[in-house]
Write a protein that holds these residues in place. Sequence first.
Motif, PDB file in Angstrom:
ATOM      1  N   ALA A  13      16.785  35.456  40.027  1.00 25.75           N
ATOM      2  CA  ALA A  13      15.534  35.798  38.678  1.00 25.75           C
ATOM      3  C   ALA A  13      14.612  35.947  39.312  1.00 25.75           C
ATOM      4  N   GLU A  14      14.517  35.063  40.186  1.00 27.98           N
ATOM      5  CA  GLU A  14      12.925  35.255  41.063  1.00 27.98           C
ATOM      6  C   GLU A  14      12.571  36.301  41.781  1.00 27.98           C
ATOM      7  N   LEU A  15      13.728  36.675  42.833  1.00 20.92           N
ATOM      8  CA  LEU A  15      14.084  37.588  43.686  1.00 20.92           C
ATOM      9  C   LEU A  15      13.676  39.056  43.139  1.00 20.92           C
ATOM     10  N   SER A  16      15.076  39.427  42.162  1.00 19.86           N
ATOM     11  CA  SER A  16      14.567  40.175  41.469  1.00 19.86           C
ATOM     12  C   SER A  16      13.662  41.207  41.149  1.00 19.86           C
ATOM     13  N   ASN A  17      13.399  40.294  40.467  1.00 15.65           N
ATOM     14  CA  ASN A  17      11.421  40.706  39.666  1.00 15.65           C
ATOM     15  C   ASN A  17      11.485  40.861  40.700  1.00 15.65           C
ATOM     16  N   VAL A  18      10.521  40.664  41.589  1.00 22.17           N
ATOM     17  CA  VAL A  18       9.299  41.058  42.730  1.00 22.17           C
ATOM     18  C   VAL A  18       9.934  42.420  43.899  1.00 22.17           C
ATOM     19  N   LEU A  19      11.606  42.085  44.231  1.00 22.20           N
ATOM     20  CA  LEU A  19      12.228  43.026  45.476  1.00 22.20           C
ATOM     21  C   LEU A  19      12.964  43.950  44.838  1.00 22.20           C
ATOM     22  N   THR A  20      13.335  43.731  43.811  1.00 18.82           N
ATOM     23  CA  THR A  20      13.997  45.160  43.483  1.00 18.82           C
ATOM     24  C   THR A  20      13.649  46.638  43.268  1.00 18.82           C
ATOM     25  N   ALA A  21      14.188  47.212  43.131  1.00 17.67           N
ATOM     26  CA  ALA A  21      13.187  48.604  44.376  1.00 17.67           C
ATOM     27  C   ALA A  21      12.504  48.794  45.818  1.00 17.67           C
ATOM     28  N   GLY A  22      11.862  47.687  46.309  1.00 20.91           N
ATOM     29  CA  GLY A  22      11.464  47.171  47.460  1.00 20.91           C
ATOM     30  C   GLY A  22      11.796  47.640  48.101  1.00 20.91           C
ATOM     31  N   ARG A  23      11.221  48.209  49.562  1.00 20.33           N
ATOM     32  CA  ARG A  23      11.560  48.625  50.447  1.00 20.33           C
ATOM     33  C   ARG A  23      11.536  47.682  51.651  1.00 20.33           C
ATOM     34  N   ILE A  24      12.616  47.798  52.174  1.00 21.28           N
ATOM     35  CA  ILE A  24      12.330  46.894  53.730  1.00 21.28           C
ATOM     36  C   ILE A  24      12.213  47.232  54.693  1.00 21.28           C
ATOM     37  N   GLN A  25      10.714  46.588  55.497  1.00 25.00           N
ATOM     38  CA  GLN A  25       9.608  47.063  56.387  1.00 25.00           C
ATOM     39  C   GLN A  25      10.171  46.652  57.832  1.00 25.00           C
ATOM     40  N   LYS A  26      10.836  45.468  57.686  1.00 23.38           N
ATOM     41  CA  LYS A  26      10.680  44.539  58.753  1.00 23.38           C
ATOM     42  C   LYS A  26      11.847  43.563  59.208  1.00 23.38           C
ATOM     43  N   ILE A  27      12.590  43.468  60.122  1.00 26.40           N
ATOM     44  CA  ILE A  27      13.657  42.788  60.041  1.00 26.40           C
ATOM     45  C   ILE A  27      13.921  42.014  61.330  1.00 26.40           C
ATOM     46  N   ASN A  28      13.708  40.632  60.998  1.00 26.26           N
ATOM     47  CA  ASN A  28      13.024  39.654  62.184  1.00 26.26           C
ATOM     48  C   ASN A  28      14.537  38.060  62.047  1.00 26.26           C
ATOM     49  N   GLN A  29      14.533  37.275  63.433  1.00 26.13           N
ATOM     50  CA  GLN A  29      15.350  36.633  63.224  1.00 26.13           C
ATOM     51  C   GLN A  29      13.679  34.960  63.916  1.00 26.13           C
ATOM     52  N   PRO A  30      13.611  34.813  63.357  1.00 23.02           N
ATOM     53  CA  PRO A  30      12.494  33.503  64.194  1.00 23.02           C
ATOM     54  C   PRO A  30      13.428  32.597  64.671  1.00 23.02           C
ATOM     55  N   PHE A  31      14.328  32.538  64.246  1.00 22.75           N
ATOM     56  CA  PHE A  31      15.069  30.829  64.675  1.00 22.75           C
ATOM     57  C   PHE A  31      16.603  31.760  64.233  1.00 22.75           C
ATOM     58  N   GLU A  32      17.530  30.615  64.991  1.00 20.27           N
ATOM     59  CA  GLU A  32      18.969  31.077  64.882  1.00 20.27           C
ATOM     60  C   GLU A  32      19.471  30.833  63.569  1.00 20.27           C
ATOM     61  N   ALA A  33      19.786  30.328  62.586  1.00 19.31           N
ATOM     62  CA  ALA A  33      20.066  30.383  61.502  1.00 19.31           C
ATOM     63  C   ALA A  33      19.335  30.792  60.618  1.00 19.31           C
ATOM     64  N   GLU A  34      18.177  31.359  61.029  1.00 22.94           N
ATOM     65  CA  GLU A  34      17.216  32.109  59.860  1.00 22.94           C
ATOM     66  C   GLU A  34      17.206  33.163  59.996  1.00 22.94           C
ATOM     67  N   LEU A  35      16.965  34.597  58.550  1.00 23.69           N
ATOM     68  CA  LEU A  35      16.818  35.835  58.745  1.00 23.69           C
ATOM     69  C   LEU A  35      15.367  35.928  57.872  1.00 23.69           C
ATOM     70  N   LEU A  36      14.065  36.630  58.968  1.00 24.17           N
ATOM     71  CA  LEU A  36      13.214  36.847  57.731  1.00 24.17           C
ATOM     72  C   LEU A  36      13.121  38.679  57.769  1.00 24.17           C
ATOM     73  N   LEU A  37      12.667  39.158  56.885  1.00 23.91           N
ATOM     74  CA  LEU A  37      12.542  40.321  55.235  1.00 23.91           C
ATOM     75  C   LEU A  37      11.636  40.831  55.376  1.00 23.91           C
ATOM     76  N   THR A  38      10.519  41.519  55.498  1.00 22.31           N
ATOM     77  CA  THR A  38       9.289  42.095  54.993  1.00 22.31           C
ATOM     78  C   THR A  38       9.541  43.323  54.277  1.00 22.31           C
ATOM     79  N   VAL A  39       9.646  43.205  52.926  1.00 25.50           N
ATOM     80  CA  VAL A  39       9.649  43.677  51.938  1.00 25.50           C
ATOM     81  C   VAL A  39       8.571  44.695  51.300  1.00 25.50           C
ATOM     82  N   ARG A  40       8.397  45.685  51.259  1.00 28.33           N
ATOM     83  CA  ARG A  40       6.966  46.218  50.318  1.00 28.33           C
ATOM     84  C   ARG A  40       7.520  46.839  48.710  1.00 28.33           C
TER      85      ARG A  40
END
Length: 537
Positions: A13-40
């Motif tokens: 619910a917390e993610l949906s309130n903030v990210l729904t309809a957002g555009r993914i701008q960047k995708i990075n994998q800073p560590f072996e098991a972790e993914l980082l998305l930058t969403v506008r």
Amino acid sequence: MSFDGVFLHHMTAELSNVLTAGRIQKINQPFEAELLLTVRSERVTHKVLLSSHPQFGRVQLTKKDYINPQEANTFVMVLRKYLAGAFIEKIEQVDNDRQLWIHISTKDEIGDNLKIALVIEIMGKHSNIILMDKTSGKIIESIKHVGFSQNQYRTILPGSTYIAPPKSEFPNPFTASRETIFEALQTNQPLMGVAKDTRQGLASLSIDAFQEALETVVPSIYPNDRFSAIKIAEDYQAFDSLSDMLDFYYADKAERDRVKQVAAEVIRRVQNELKKNRDKLKKQEQELAATDKAEIFRQKGELLNTYISQVPNDKPSVTLDNYYTNEPIEIALDLSRTPAQNAQRYFHRYQKLKQAVKFLGEQIDHTKETISYLESVESNLENADVAEISDIREELIQTGFIKQRHRNKKQKMLPPEKYQAEDGTIILVGKNNLQNEQVSFKLAKKGDLWFHVKDIPGSHVLITGNSDPSDETITFAGELAAYFSKARNSNLVQVDVLDAKKLHKPTGTPPGFVTYNREKTIRVTADEATIKARKVK
């Protein structure tokens, strides 16, 4: 801790309130098991952390900064192909399980619509992040590949059909009927997505209170090192959001694990070099102990010369009066040599051992310096964050402990950390030996007080811009020196204090090595909360 289905229910619910309809701008994998998305989304940029770590697996918004690899791996390149510029349509949890689907709308190279899903499965060692084509049900790529030999129930490989994890047969506490939930509580039957510690925290509640507690979001951390999305006890620390709470909770835990991942090669090299040099020191000291016979050889040569007329040519030994000890001494002889030659042989052995003593003494001093240096690097690694590992690696390259075949450009070093005393005085802390060198010999001015734990590897600490610091400032600087050392968790740590200009660096010694005398010593106990609060960002 409890990143269970209940937690993911509220995080969704917390993610949906903030990210729904957002555009993914960047995708990075800073560590072996972790993914980082930058969403506008709605003119605000958000960072979304997706972790498939076996212990710290989670999904959250994060305010932390991460250093991304300069070169992207295959998984990231595939994600960028499909997700860069794509829109998030919906975020949903599968039942009340620890599976989250991020539904994404994008277009292919010729402009046709694509329906993609990013599936995050948070299931301990089986956790994974999977990119799949919803139309065909095929897996496009995953952060972990799982073959048939690893899992006979399903494979997670590019091109294979996505098969969901086995579904729980227990009632979903958010959708099941009141009667079903009541029966489960009465019979102590498990509920889908409700972890043991969550269930224990709600055990005494009535059915109405139980359902109300499940629906009420209370981001909280408890004294027994547990966190929860709902209230499960009276004594807790509350946070504004679930993501803020996870950032706080994992600040040290995940960071130390990331340091281990990033620094694995460096740590292994330092440990191997330490073992090698400690073994070398032991052997050198044994060889030095054997040179104690040097004086005996000199005495035997002197006695043979003094009593040369009594030395036979045809016997393997002779017993002479030893005027050094006033006792008789038996001296072995070489039958192929004359008495004078035998005397010279003992003098030669004496000179050889005498030179060995000098040589071994120098070698032992050098080996001890190397061990001291490596122990300081080991201490720096224990206190380093991820961003500082590259500096320590560069330091080991410069000192020759790590070989770097191809170097495009010189590594830009991080500056020493800054802390502010209560009266506003700035205090510098070297987090590695190159920074220690900078703190002690480049940034220090006459009158600046310098601090270092007594006889223990640790950071060099310097009070700057204050020639007459208060007792409180001196104590705080001492606490910094104690905290950033191997004595971090000890009480009443001894810390040496002196004018930085009295430091001396012997020629040829490794970075961070100093000698000094006429120091004063204070005793301090470091307070971690105070130190973290006074760090200058």
